[in-house]
Design a protein around this motif. Structure first.
Motif, PDB file in Angstrom:
ATOM      1  N   VAL A 311       0.557   2.413   2.065  1.00 43.09           N
ATOM      2  CA  VAL A 311       0.385   1.016   1.228  1.00 43.09           C
ATOM      3  C   VAL A 311      -0.440   1.267  -0.491  1.00 43.09           C
ATOM      4  O   VAL A 311      -1.181   2.295  -0.431  1.00 43.09           O
ATOM      5  N   THR A 312       0.437   1.153  -0.746  1.00 41.53           N
ATOM      6  CA  THR A 312       0.360   0.902  -2.135  1.00 41.53           C
ATOM      7  C   THR A 312      -0.694  -0.010  -2.572  1.00 41.53           C
ATOM      8  O   THR A 312      -0.210  -1.469  -2.899  1.00 41.53           O
ATOM      9  N   ARG A 314      -2.266  -2.154  -5.737  1.00 45.07           N
ATOM     10  CA  ARG A 314      -2.816  -1.710  -7.407  1.00 45.07           C
ATOM     11  C   ARG A 314      -3.892  -2.530  -7.639  1.00 45.07           C
ATOM     12  O   ARG A 314      -4.483  -3.720  -7.355  1.00 45.07           O
ATOM     13  N   GLU A 319      -3.464   2.627  -9.565  1.00 41.46           N
ATOM     14  CA  GLU A 319      -2.413   2.113  -8.861  1.00 41.46           C
ATOM     15  C   GLU A 319      -2.845   3.498  -7.448  1.00 41.46           C
ATOM     16  O   GLU A 319      -2.771   4.590  -8.134  1.00 41.46           O
ATOM     17  N   VAL A 321      -2.054   5.102  -3.514  1.00 40.07           N
ATOM     18  CA  VAL A 321      -1.138   4.956  -2.229  1.00 40.07           C
ATOM     19  C   VAL A 321      -1.825   5.576  -0.950  1.00 40.07           C
ATOM     20  O   VAL A 321      -2.281   6.129  -1.421  1.00 40.07           O
ATOM     21  N   SER A 359       5.493  -6.360  -2.077  1.00 40.21           N
ATOM     22  CA  SER A 359       6.793  -6.575  -1.162  1.00 40.21           C
ATOM     23  C   SER A 359       6.216  -5.993  -0.558  1.00 40.21           C
ATOM     24  O   SER A 359       4.945  -5.135   0.258  1.00 40.21           O
ATOM     25  N   ASP A 391       5.415  -0.096   5.152  1.00 37.55           N
ATOM     26  CA  ASP A 391       5.039   0.135   3.837  1.00 37.55           C
ATOM     27  C   ASP A 391       4.645  -0.647   2.956  1.00 37.55           C
ATOM     28  O   ASP A 391       5.707  -1.753   2.912  1.00 37.55           O
ATOM     29  N   THR A 393       3.302  -2.840  -0.741  1.00 36.66           N
ATOM     30  CA  THR A 393       2.658  -3.177  -2.129  1.00 36.66           C
ATOM     31  C   THR A 393       1.726  -4.423  -2.317  1.00 36.66           C
ATOM     32  O   THR A 393       2.385  -5.328  -1.806  1.00 36.66           O
ATOM     33  N   GLU A 395      -1.315  -6.170  -4.979  1.00 39.98           N
ATOM     34  CA  GLU A 395      -2.068  -6.325  -6.147  1.00 39.98           C
ATOM     35  C   GLU A 395      -3.390  -6.542  -5.747  1.00 39.98           C
ATOM     36  O   GLU A 395      -3.652  -7.933  -4.941  1.00 39.98           O
TER      37      GLU A 395
END
Length: 402
Positions: A311-312, A314, A319, A321, A359, A391, A393, A395
């Motif tokens: 999981v990224t 932000r 940022e 991971v 995403s 996986d 991403t 915010e």
């Protein structure tokens, strides 16, 4: 047709005064000192006092409940001011740093709203060997320690425009705490409704606040308490579970049913309440928390169980991971990684942790789906009640306090 308007001498002077008002105003502005205009409004000050974003609390004293493996923490405002006001039945969210992790946990308030005037607010924490925060608090929190806490949160309180005048409360274990707060508020004259508590515990020793509940019931005709023991048969106690048959004995033609207890109790009561045929508007429950077995929820893809995803995250221009298990809420992974992300209810309801899904695929259990429809459409999630299926991403908003 022409309209003749006669203006008297006084009217002429009024018009001349009005015409020159801009010059008078400009002169006053130019003569004023060049400094910021600061003003405080009483209504704003009262709002901040009653509903602060956070309040710093100090552990004033600790009351042990050995039979129930629990402790009551009585907090006092660190600045000596009255604690934030709340409605009986609400919770506060504690903001903690444990090791490298920033975490929050909601705990139902067990004290009376009246106690806030003396600066205190109390919560009861019961041991949870499989948890992360409860046992840490029980083993480490001591008198004089400081914590950050929200003001009163949640919608689990009596509202006379919505609820019936008689409330039948179904409690299990430490789920008695919001109902104890309600009973105390009725005793103190802050709330005005009839409260019948059916309190289920495993054993007599595990009953929390029995003496006080009995004392309130003896002194206040609007509060009644009945105890139900599942693992013991003793005189003066019902035996078994909170079944539809038992609940029916305490229902009146016009009453609401409030529920608060562990996840297993909620699951059991879903079927029992359905047997009673009560309108949904008359049945309310405290936050259940997020399911511990998400793979048993309808619609969960079984091939995701046990997997770990990247999981990224932000946050505030940075940022990271991190790893996230498909079997636990994304918020847990964020906290474990030492990222300070906002959250309060941890049940998908309040929206305090609302984040943008940039995403990836997620799963949100229907029973914890508290998002607005527009958020679902535009890709916002509540990490506290959302599970990774790939996986991701995301915010995350910044936690700007503490």
């Amino acid at each position: 047709m022409a309209l003749n308007v006669k203006v008297g001498l006084i009217g002429v002077f009024d018009m001349l005064k009005f015409k020159g008002m801009s010059k008078v105003r400009e002169k006053a502005i130019q003569a004023a000192p060049a400094k910021d205009i600061r003003a405080e409004f009483a209504i704003n000050n009262n709002a901040k006092r009653l509903h602060p974003d956070y309040q710093e609390l100090v552990v004033s004293r600790i009351e042990a409940h050995p039979g129930a493996h629990a402790k009551t923490f009585v907090f006092r405002r660190a600045d000596g001011k009255p604690a934030a006001w709340f409605r009986a039945g609400q919770y506060i969210s504690l903001k903690l740093k444990i090791g490298d992790s920033f975490v929050t946990r909601p705990y139902s308030i067990c004290s009376s709203p009246k106690d806030t005037l003396d600066g205190t607010v109390s919560v009861t924490v019961q041991s949870n060997p499989k948890g992360f925060v409860a046992d840490y608090l029980l083993e480490n929190l001591k008198a004089g320690d400081r914590v950050l806490a929200s003001d009163g949160q949640g919608q689990f309180y009596y509202e006379d425009l919505r609820d019936a005048k008689h409330v039948v409360a179904l409690a299990g274990g430490s789920g008695i705490t919001p109902f104890l707060s309600m009973a105390r508020a009725i005793r103190d004259g802050i709330e005005d409704f009839e409260l019948t508590i059916l309190y289920g515990c495993r054993t007599e020793e595990a009953i929390l606040f029995r003496d006080e509940l009995n004392a309130i019931a003896a002194a206040c005709g609007k509060v009644k308490v009945a105890y139900v023991l599942s693992d013991e048969e003793k005189e003066g106690y019902a035996h078994g579970f909170l079944t539809a048959e038992l609940i029916q004995k305490y229902l009146t033609p016009d009453c609401s049913v409030f529920i608060c207890g562990p996840e297993a109790m909620y699951r059991f009561l879903c079927g029992e309440i359905e047997k009673l045929g009560l309108p949904r508007r008359l049945v309310r429950r405290e936050m259940m928390g997020v399911t511990k077995k998400v793979w048993e929820q309808p619609g969960y893809p079984q091939d995701a169980k046990g997997k770990t995803f990247r999981v990224t995250v932000r946050r505030c221009g940075e940022e990271r991971v991190i790893d996230a298990s498909a079997d636990e809420p994304i918020l847990v992974a964020i906290e474990r990684a030492g990222i300070a992300a906002p959250s309060r209810c941890r049940s998908g309801e309040c929206g305090w942790c609302r984040s943008k899904l940039v995403s990836g695929e997620i799963f949100a259990p229907e029973e914890n789906e508290g998002r607005r429809y527009s958020d679902i459409v535009h890709g916002y999630i509540h990490p506290c009640s959302t599970f990774a299926l790939s996986d991701l991403t995301i915010e995350v908003p910044g936690e700007y306090l503490g």
